[in-house]
Design an enzyme around this catalytic site. Structure first.
Site, PDB file in Angstrom:
ATOM      1  N   GLU A 149    -107.364  65.933  64.534  1.00 15.65           N
ATOM      2  CA  GLU A 149    -107.053  64.504  64.682  1.00 15.65           C
ATOM      3  C   GLU A 149    -106.859  64.210  66.156  1.00 15.65           C
ATOM      4  OE1 GLU A 149    -103.904  63.500  65.757  1.00 15.65           O
ATOM      5  OE2 GLU A 149    -102.986  65.482  65.787  1.00 15.65           O
ATOM      6  N   CYS A 277     -97.106  66.005  71.255  1.00 15.85           N
ATOM      7  CA  CYS A 277     -98.334  66.806  71.370  1.00 15.85           C
ATOM      8  C   CYS A 277     -98.554  67.458  72.727  1.00 15.85           C
ATOM      9  CB  CYS A 277     -99.549  65.950  71.038  1.00 15.85           C
ATOM     10  SG  CYS A 277     -99.606  65.471  69.316  1.00 15.85           S
TER      11      CYS A 277
HETATM   12  C1  UDX Z   1    -101.628  62.343  72.459  1.00 16.17           C
HETATM   13  C2  UDX Z   1    -103.159  62.235  72.425  1.00 16.17           C
HETATM   14  O1  UDX Z   1    -103.554  61.061  73.137  1.00 16.17           O
HETATM   15  C3  UDX Z   1    -103.654  62.224  70.993  1.00 16.17           C
HETATM   16  O2  UDX Z   1    -105.067  62.177  70.971  1.00 16.17           O
HETATM   17  C4  UDX Z   1    -103.160  63.479  70.294  1.00 16.17           C
HETATM   18  O3  UDX Z   1    -103.619  63.545  68.985  1.00 16.17           O
HETATM   19  C5  UDX Z   1    -101.646  63.544  70.364  1.00 16.17           C
HETATM   20  O4  UDX Z   1    -101.217  63.480  71.734  1.00 16.17           O
HETATM   21  P1  UDX Z   1     -99.600  60.658  72.182  1.00 16.17           P
HETATM   22  O5  UDX Z   1     -98.684  61.802  72.451  1.00 16.17           O
HETATM   23  O6  UDX Z   1     -99.280  59.772  71.042  1.00 16.17           O
HETATM   24  O7  UDX Z   1    -101.098  61.167  71.910  1.00 16.17           O
HETATM   25  O8  UDX Z   1     -99.594  59.743  73.490  1.00 16.17           O
HETATM   26  P2  UDX Z   1    -100.547  59.364  74.692  1.00 16.17           P
HETATM   27  O9  UDX Z   1    -100.751  57.913  74.662  1.00 16.17           O
HETATM   28  O10 UDX Z   1    -101.738  60.213  74.768  1.00 16.17           O
HETATM   29  O11 UDX Z   1     -99.583  59.670  75.941  1.00 16.17           O
HETATM   30  C6  UDX Z   1     -99.065  60.981  76.164  1.00 16.17           C
HETATM   31  C7  UDX Z   1     -98.091  60.965  77.326  1.00 16.17           C
HETATM   32  O12 UDX Z   1     -98.754  60.765  78.570  1.00 16.17           O
HETATM   33  C8  UDX Z   1     -97.032  59.875  77.245  1.00 16.17           C
HETATM   34  O13 UDX Z   1     -95.792  60.422  77.624  1.00 16.17           O
HETATM   35  C9  UDX Z   1     -97.489  58.844  78.251  1.00 16.17           C
HETATM   36  O14 UDX Z   1     -96.416  58.106  78.803  1.00 16.17           O
HETATM   37  C10 UDX Z   1     -98.127  59.728  79.305  1.00 16.17           C
HETATM   38  N1  UDX Z   1     -99.165  59.050  80.090  1.00 16.17           N
HETATM   39  C11 UDX Z   1    -100.353  58.689  79.504  1.00 16.17           C
HETATM   40  C12 UDX Z   1     -98.961  58.815  81.447  1.00 16.17           C
HETATM   41  O15 UDX Z   1     -97.898  59.135  82.006  1.00 16.17           O
HETATM   42  N2  UDX Z   1     -99.978  58.223  82.172  1.00 16.17           N
HETATM   43  C13 UDX Z   1    -101.162  57.868  81.609  1.00 16.17           C
HETATM   44  O16 UDX Z   1    -102.045  57.366  82.355  1.00 16.17           O
HETATM   45  C14 UDX Z   1    -101.357  58.089  80.239  1.00 16.17           C
END
Ligand code: UDX
Length: 469
Positions: A149, A277
């Site tokens: 996923e 994740c």
């Molecule tokens: C992630 C993956 O995107 C998803 O495909 C996987 O299945 C699970 O892990 P998620 O943890 O829900 O999803 O959040 P995501 O939106 O990917 O952000 C992850 C982290 O990175 C967050 O803490 C977010 O704040 C941080 N982030 C993201 C940044 O600091 N800068 C960015 O540009 C993008």
């Protein structure tokens, strides 16, 4: 088609509710009786936009049901999706005990030819292990597939229904065909009109269906998360360089993101990544590499940069306030990202713990987090709105980029604070507007002031800024 989903967590529920919405008959099995009862009553154990509506609709229409009894859930299934937690158990080792328990349940109750589809993130070789556990438990094989996923919290329904790609790891092409049938409306982007309306703009054209071997599918999942985490750590490292040497990381991200080879996503500098994740998966992949004597240096570095980035708040507070003991600091946002109430490995928890250790008095506001985890009980006092949290504060820290913080009346914010210091850990506010409102604004990797007065040098000159900087 008759489908079963083992595990009623985030991935399981999104998978089940969306598959039911596509017209399949889906039975969800979970070991937690309370959860099964609440789900049957239409109550979700977490917040995920759009999911409740799909769950209630599917349940009312008789296409979606919840069970503790594995036999009831599995006995008619054409495919059984395994969606259970695979936490790390220290030292980068992945705990697959729930996954093995789920596998044994499927082996016991699924009908002949039921396709066992693993959606839980698990190390390379797990599909092979699932196949052998099935054989051992059942005395006969079942086909096994890996279907990772890529659901991000807050956009999981959309990510499921309008994905960039579907990845399937199989040993026999025929098994991929079963998944192709299950996902047909998604692959063809042929969703019911009400869903198309809810999803808004989605890409056109067929969704790429990547058929590969099981270990490759398993690795694709880890590699995708690791790559995204590395990207964020990369831009955070550039932010650090910009802070020390000059430059605005926000504009750097725009400047490099326009290069089609780089692209604009996951280049938002801030106080680091968290969630259920990235932290878990990057450590797990590094741990897997180590079992073969490999040092995954980039993964380790990404983690180190992230840990360092979480100390940004304490560092900047010291720079601007000097002694921290007894200071009052307001944390705006606690969730690891907007759109969720999830605090798993959220930077906020580490930041608050560190500040409390330095005897800082902490007030916090988050639009969605209402219950504090045990480690923040007595450490943080919750407020009912952002201004209330900021009242009398020596600094406000934006920890989560909730949209409502971008709408704050900055002059009013300034008026309730004791010291007008704003640390924008997510580069959410407009620095010019914040400074115009009388705030001392500090962003991540952004200059403390505009250091290029107009006309200081001729930007058309090939010589650039000259020697006076
Ligand atoms: C992630 C993956 O995107 C998803 O495909 C996987 O299945 C699970 O892990 P998620 O943890 O829900 O999803 O959040 P995501 O939106 O990917 O952000 C992850 C982290 O990175 C967050 O803490 C977010 O704040 C941080 N982030 C993201 C940044 O600091 N800068 C960015 O540009 C993008």
């Amino acid at each position: 088609m008759e489908l079963a989903v083992v595990g009623g967590g985030h991935v399981g529920l999104v998978t089940a509710a969306c598959l039911a919405e596509l017209g399949h008959r889906v039975r969800v099995q979970d070991v937690d009786g309370g959860r099964v009862e609440r789900l049957s009553a239409g109550e979700l154990p977490f917040h995920e936009p759009g999911l409740k509506e799909l769950t209630v609709r599917g349940h009312r229409a008789g296409r979606l049901s919840f069970h503790t009894d594995a036999e009831v859930a599995l006995k008619r299934a054409t495919a059984a999706f395994l969606c259970v937690p695979t936490p790390n158990n220290g030292g980068g080792r992945v705990d697959v005990s729930s996954l093995m328990a789920a596998t044994r349940a499927v082996a016991r109750y699924a009908p002949p030819d039921c396709l066992v589809v693993n959606r839980s993130t698990a190390p390379m070789g797990t599909a092979r292990l699932i196949a052998s556990v099935v054989c051992e438990q059942r005395g006969a094989p079942l086909p096994v597939a890996v279907n990772p996923e890529f659901l991000a919290e807050g956009t999981a329904v959309r990510d499921f229904l309008a994905p960039d790609r579907l990845v399937v790891g199989v040993w026999e092409e025929a098994h991929a065909q079963v998944l192709r049938r299950i996902y047909k409306p998604i692959l063809r982007r042929d969703l019911p009109p009400h869903l198309v309306r809810d999803l808004g703009e989605v890409p056109t054209g067929d969704v790429p269906f990547v058929v590969t071997s099981p270990p490759t599918a398993e690795l694709i999942k880890y590699a995708a998360n690791a790559f995204l985490a590395v990207r964020v750590s990369f831009i955070n490292e550039i932010a650090r360089i910009a802070e020390e040497l000059g430059g605005d990381v926000y504009e750097v991200a725009q400047g490099i993101g326009l290069d089609h080879r780089i692209g604009p996503h996951f280049l938002h500098a801030g106080i680091g990544w968290g969630g259920s994740c990235f932290p878990k998966d990057i450590v797990a992949l590094e741990g897997m590499a180590r079992t073969r004597g490999l040092e995954a240096r980039i993964l380790r570095a990404a983690n180190e940069v992230n840990a360092e980035q979480r100390r940004w708040v304490a560092r900047k507070l010291r720079t601007h306030l000097g002694t921290l003991a007894g200071r009052r600091v307001a944390l705006l946002g606690l969730a690891y990202k907007p759109g969720t109430d999830d605090l798993r490995d959220a930077p906020s928890v580490e930041i608050a713990t560190e500040l409390a250790r330095l005897s800082v008095r902490l007030q916090a506001y988050d639009p969605m987090v209402k219950d504090l985890p045990a480690e923040l009980e007595g450490v943080v006092e919750m407020s009912s709105d952002p201004l209330d949290a900021a009242r009398g504060a020596d600094a406000v820290v934006i920890v989560t980029e909730w949209a409502e913080f971008a709408q704050l009346d900055l002059a009013e914010l300034r008026s309730v604070m004791s010291v007008p210091l704003v640390l924008d850990g997510r580069n959410l506010l407009d620095p010019v507007a914040a400074r115009a409102a009388g705030l001392t604004y500090v962003g991540v990797g952004r200059p403390a002031f505009v250091d290029i007065p107009e006309g200081r040098w001729d930007t058309t000159s090939a010589d650039g800024p000259g020697g006076d900087l």
